[in-house]
Write a protein that holds these residues in place. Structure first.
Motif, PDB file in Angstrom:
ATOM      1  N   ILE A   1       3.649 -10.472 -14.895  1.00 30.24           N
ATOM      2  CA  ILE A   1       3.572  -9.020 -15.698  1.00 30.24           C
ATOM      3  C   ILE A   1       2.849  -8.051 -13.846  1.00 30.24           C
ATOM      4  O   ILE A   1       1.784  -8.605 -13.215  1.00 30.24           O
ATOM      5  CB  ILE A   1       2.366  -9.194 -16.336  1.00 30.24           C
ATOM      6  CG1 ILE A   1       2.985  -8.656 -17.483  1.00 30.24           C
ATOM      7  CG2 ILE A   1       2.053  -6.943 -16.824  1.00 30.24           C
ATOM      8  CD1 ILE A   1       2.423  -8.919 -18.796  1.00 30.24           C
ATOM      9  N   ARG A   2       3.644  -6.984 -13.072  1.00 28.64           N
ATOM     10  CA  ARG A   2       3.551  -7.275 -12.292  1.00 28.64           C
ATOM     11  C   ARG A   2       2.711  -5.566 -12.715  1.00 28.64           C
ATOM     12  O   ARG A   2       2.822  -4.370 -13.375  1.00 28.64           O
ATOM     13  CB  ARG A   2       3.867  -6.510 -11.285  1.00 28.64           C
ATOM     14  CG  ARG A   2       4.784  -8.030 -11.074  1.00 28.64           C
ATOM     15  CD  ARG A   2       5.709  -7.800  -9.827  1.00 28.64           C
ATOM     16  NE  ARG A   2       7.700  -7.394 -10.547  1.00 28.64           N
ATOM     17  CZ  ARG A   2       8.442  -7.204  -9.907  1.00 28.64           C
ATOM     18  NH1 ARG A   2       8.639  -6.682  -8.081  1.00 28.64           N
ATOM     19  NH2 ARG A   2       9.472  -6.745 -10.616  1.00 28.64           N
ATOM     20  N   LEU A   3       1.263  -5.840 -11.440  1.00 34.75           N
ATOM     21  CA  LEU A   3       0.305  -4.049 -11.812  1.00 34.75           C
ATOM     22  C   LEU A   3       0.386  -3.520 -10.384  1.00 34.75           C
ATOM     23  O   LEU A   3       1.041  -4.122  -9.325  1.00 34.75           O
ATOM     24  CB  LEU A   3      -0.892  -5.274 -11.676  1.00 34.75           C
ATOM     25  CG  LEU A   3      -1.108  -5.524 -12.908  1.00 34.75           C
ATOM     26  CD1 LEU A   3      -2.314  -6.377 -13.419  1.00 34.75           C
ATOM     27  CD2 LEU A   3      -0.597  -4.619 -14.509  1.00 34.75           C
ATOM     28  N   ALA A   4       0.156  -2.092 -10.560  1.00 30.07           N
ATOM     29  CA  ALA A   4      -0.882  -0.890  -9.595  1.00 30.07           C
ATOM     30  C   ALA A   4      -1.865  -0.530  -9.332  1.00 30.07           C
ATOM     31  O   ALA A   4      -2.504  -1.105 -10.898  1.00 30.07           O
ATOM     32  CB  ALA A   4       0.359  -0.121  -9.242  1.00 30.07           C
ATOM     33  N   ILE A   5      -2.793  -0.676  -8.754  1.00 27.93           N
ATOM     34  CA  ILE A   5      -3.929  -0.468  -8.256  1.00 27.93           C
ATOM     35  C   ILE A   5      -4.446   0.792  -8.239  1.00 27.93           C
ATOM     36  O   ILE A   5      -3.628   1.610  -7.021  1.00 27.93           O
ATOM     37  CB  ILE A   5      -4.423  -1.443  -7.842  1.00 27.93           C
ATOM     38  CG1 ILE A   5      -4.819  -2.508  -8.505  1.00 27.93           C
ATOM     39  CG2 ILE A   5      -6.340  -0.205  -8.077  1.00 27.93           C
ATOM     40  CD1 ILE A   5      -5.766  -3.604  -7.535  1.00 27.93           C
ATOM     41  N   GLY A   6      -4.772   1.973  -8.266  1.00 27.75           N
ATOM     42  CA  GLY A   6      -4.814   3.615  -8.771  1.00 27.75           C
ATOM     43  C   GLY A   6      -5.812   3.291  -7.790  1.00 27.75           C
ATOM     44  O   GLY A   6      -6.804   2.211  -6.980  1.00 27.75           O
TER      45      GLY A   6
ATOM     46  N   ARG B   1       0.858  -1.717  -0.234  1.00 27.61           N
ATOM     47  CA  ARG B   1       0.129  -0.075  -0.063  1.00 27.61           C
ATOM     48  C   ARG B   1       1.070   1.271  -0.120  1.00 27.61           C
ATOM     49  O   ARG B   1       1.823   1.415   1.003  1.00 27.61           O
ATOM     50  CB  ARG B   1      -0.792   0.108   1.322  1.00 27.61           C
ATOM     51  CG  ARG B   1      -1.982  -0.963   0.832  1.00 27.61           C
ATOM     52  CD  ARG B   1      -2.716  -1.255   2.234  1.00 27.61           C
ATOM     53  NE  ARG B   1      -3.876  -0.073   2.273  1.00 27.61           N
ATOM     54  CZ  ARG B   1      -3.969   0.414   3.160  1.00 27.61           C
ATOM     55  NH1 ARG B   1      -2.745   1.444   4.147  1.00 27.61           N
ATOM     56  NH2 ARG B   1      -4.726   1.924   3.195  1.00 27.61           N
ATOM     57  N   ILE B   2       0.686   2.264  -1.215  1.00 24.25           N
ATOM     58  CA  ILE B   2       1.715   3.284  -0.471  1.00 24.25           C
ATOM     59  C   ILE B   2       0.933   4.424  -1.780  1.00 24.25           C
ATOM     60  O   ILE B   2      -0.370   4.621  -2.056  1.00 24.25           O
ATOM     61  CB  ILE B   2       3.154   3.337  -2.628  1.00 24.25           C
ATOM     62  CG1 ILE B   2       3.631   1.733  -1.376  1.00 24.25           C
ATOM     63  CG2 ILE B   2       3.517   3.816  -2.774  1.00 24.25           C
ATOM     64  CD1 ILE B   2       4.210   1.358  -2.593  1.00 24.25           C
ATOM     65  N   GLY B   3       0.683   5.803  -0.491  1.00 20.90           N
ATOM     66  CA  GLY B   3      -0.314   7.166  -1.151  1.00 20.90           C
ATOM     67  C   GLY B   3       1.238   7.653  -2.187  1.00 20.90           C
ATOM     68  O   GLY B   3       1.718   7.909  -2.776  1.00 20.90           O
ATOM     69  N   GLY B   4       0.013   8.848  -1.922  1.00 20.62           N
ATOM     70  CA  GLY B   4       1.076   9.837  -3.082  1.00 20.62           C
ATOM     71  C   GLY B   4       0.352  10.096  -4.310  1.00 20.62           C
ATOM     72  O   GLY B   4      -0.914   9.790  -4.660  1.00 20.62           O
TER      73      GLY B   4
ATOM     74  N   ILE C   1       1.479  -3.078  -5.876  1.00 14.21           N
ATOM     75  CA  ILE C   1       1.220  -1.921  -5.786  1.00 14.21           C
ATOM     76  C   ILE C   1      -0.264  -1.813  -5.535  1.00 14.21           C
ATOM     77  O   ILE C   1      -1.165  -1.991  -6.724  1.00 14.21           O
ATOM     78  CB  ILE C   1       2.005  -0.862  -6.239  1.00 14.21           C
ATOM     79  CG1 ILE C   1       3.409  -1.301  -6.608  1.00 14.21           C
ATOM     80  CG2 ILE C   1       1.255   0.679  -5.631  1.00 14.21           C
ATOM     81  CD1 ILE C   1       3.802   0.058  -6.649  1.00 14.21           C
ATOM     82  N   ARG C   2      -0.703  -1.255  -4.391  1.00 13.53           N
ATOM     83  CA  ARG C   2      -2.382  -0.593  -4.250  1.00 13.53           C
ATOM     84  C   ARG C   2      -2.115   0.560  -3.552  1.00 13.53           C
ATOM     85  O   ARG C   2      -1.637   1.228  -2.529  1.00 13.53           O
ATOM     86  CB  ARG C   2      -3.731  -1.423  -4.021  1.00 13.53           C
ATOM     87  CG  ARG C   2      -3.001  -2.007  -2.688  1.00 13.53           C
ATOM     88  CD  ARG C   2      -4.590  -3.345  -2.042  1.00 13.53           C
ATOM     89  NE  ARG C   2      -3.707  -4.011  -1.068  1.00 13.53           N
ATOM     90  CZ  ARG C   2      -4.424  -3.478  -0.061  1.00 13.53           C
ATOM     91  NH1 ARG C   2      -5.811  -2.906  -0.235  1.00 13.53           N
ATOM     92  NH2 ARG C   2      -4.201  -4.444   1.199  1.00 13.53           N
ATOM     93  N   HIS C   3      -3.166   1.954  -4.681  1.00 12.86           N
ATOM     94  CA  HIS C   3      -2.999   3.223  -3.470  1.00 12.86           C
ATOM     95  C   HIS C   3      -4.026   2.733  -2.347  1.00 12.86           C
ATOM     96  O   HIS C   3      -4.904   2.234  -1.433  1.00 12.86           O
ATOM     97  CB  HIS C   3      -3.771   3.645  -4.419  1.00 12.86           C
ATOM     98  CG  HIS C   3      -3.580   5.835  -4.348  1.00 12.86           C
ATOM     99  ND1 HIS C   3      -4.029   6.162  -3.154  1.00 12.86           N
ATOM    100  CD2 HIS C   3      -2.641   6.078  -4.592  1.00 12.86           C
ATOM    101  CE1 HIS C   3      -3.155   7.244  -3.166  1.00 12.86           C
ATOM    102  NE2 HIS C   3      -2.323   7.824  -3.658  1.00 12.86           N
TER     103      HIS C   3
END
Length: 239
Positions: free
Chosen positions: A184-189, A74-77, A220-222
């Motif tokens: 394949i690696r993803l982030a979720i906004g 979990r990453i903010g910004g 990553i997920r926001h």
């Protein structure tokens, strides 16, 4: 000899990273079941997504792509909403400002499209010239130290493309490689949108081949998104 030693150390790190990633998957599984009382599947098995849903890639080193602990962070910004400046189509994403870049605007995707769809040689692409230029400046790119090595590496890319086209897209677990983390690696906004984090060349292949579903890992997920691993597995399943 120096490069051979470096490659040997990278191979050793690959096996160490595999072990750490498996432990990370087990920890996430236990944490959800014990702490959150949620019955999720072992996240060692990737989810399956439509590659057409992924239109942007996150730049700027939000999380080191080499991290073995690359699951459900979990990453903010503002990395999921800010559009990074993109004066040039060529360049390494890690060297850009933090934010989003359209995948179709990257030199890798454009090179893959012109090469595989229009039979343009690798050597005539901006991507090839950019990487060779970096190699000539003394940088080691794609585990290559010379333009000749890089050309041979791209022959491997051609073979992978043909294998996927003829045999379909298989997971690292199906291939039984020591690289379970190397999907394949993803982030979720924050709004639940899928954003590419790592794996640009394989995603480009999937788009070019018009594949309907590909395996992926959510790294990553926001922190403002109201979903979690249970939500992800429910939305995207595992087959």
């Amino acid at each position: 000899m120096k490069h051979k030693l470096a490659d040997m150390l990278k191979d050793i790190w690959m096996y160490v990273r595999q072990g750490l990633y498996i432990l990370d998957c087990q920890w996430v599984w236990v944490r959800y079941r014990v702490v959150h009382n949620k019955a999720i599947r072992n996240p060692l098995h990737p989810i399956w997504v439509d590659p057409n849903q992924i239109t942007h890639v996150v730049a700027g080193g939000v999380l080191p792509t080499s991290s073995p602990f690359c699951l459900d962070r979990r990453i903010g910004g503002d990395w999921d909403v800010h559009i990074a400046r993109n004066e040039s189509l060529a360049g390494d994403l890690g060297e850009r400002e933090q934010g989003l870049i359209r995948i179709e605007d990257t030199d890798i995707h454009q090179a893959f499209s012109t090469h595989f769809l229009n039979q343009v040689s690798w050597e005539d692409t901006v991507f090839f010239k950019r990487v060779v230029g970096q190699i000539e400046q003394g940088k080691r790119k794609w585990r290559c130290s010379t333009a000749e090595e890089f050309s041979r590496r791209l022959h491997d890319v051609d073979r992978l493309f043909n294998i996927i086209r003829e045999q379909g897209y298989r997971t690292q677990l199906e291939l039984r490689t020591p690289r379970a983390w190397d999907e394949i690696r993803l982030a979720i906004g924050r709004s639940g949108e899928l954003i590419l984090f790592d794996g640009r060349h394989r995603l480009s292949m999937a788009k070019i081949l018009k594949l309907k579903r590909i395996p992926a890992i959510v790294s990553i997920r926001h922190s403002q998104w109201d979903g979690d691993m249970e939500t992800i597995q429910r939305l995207y399943g595992d087959t």
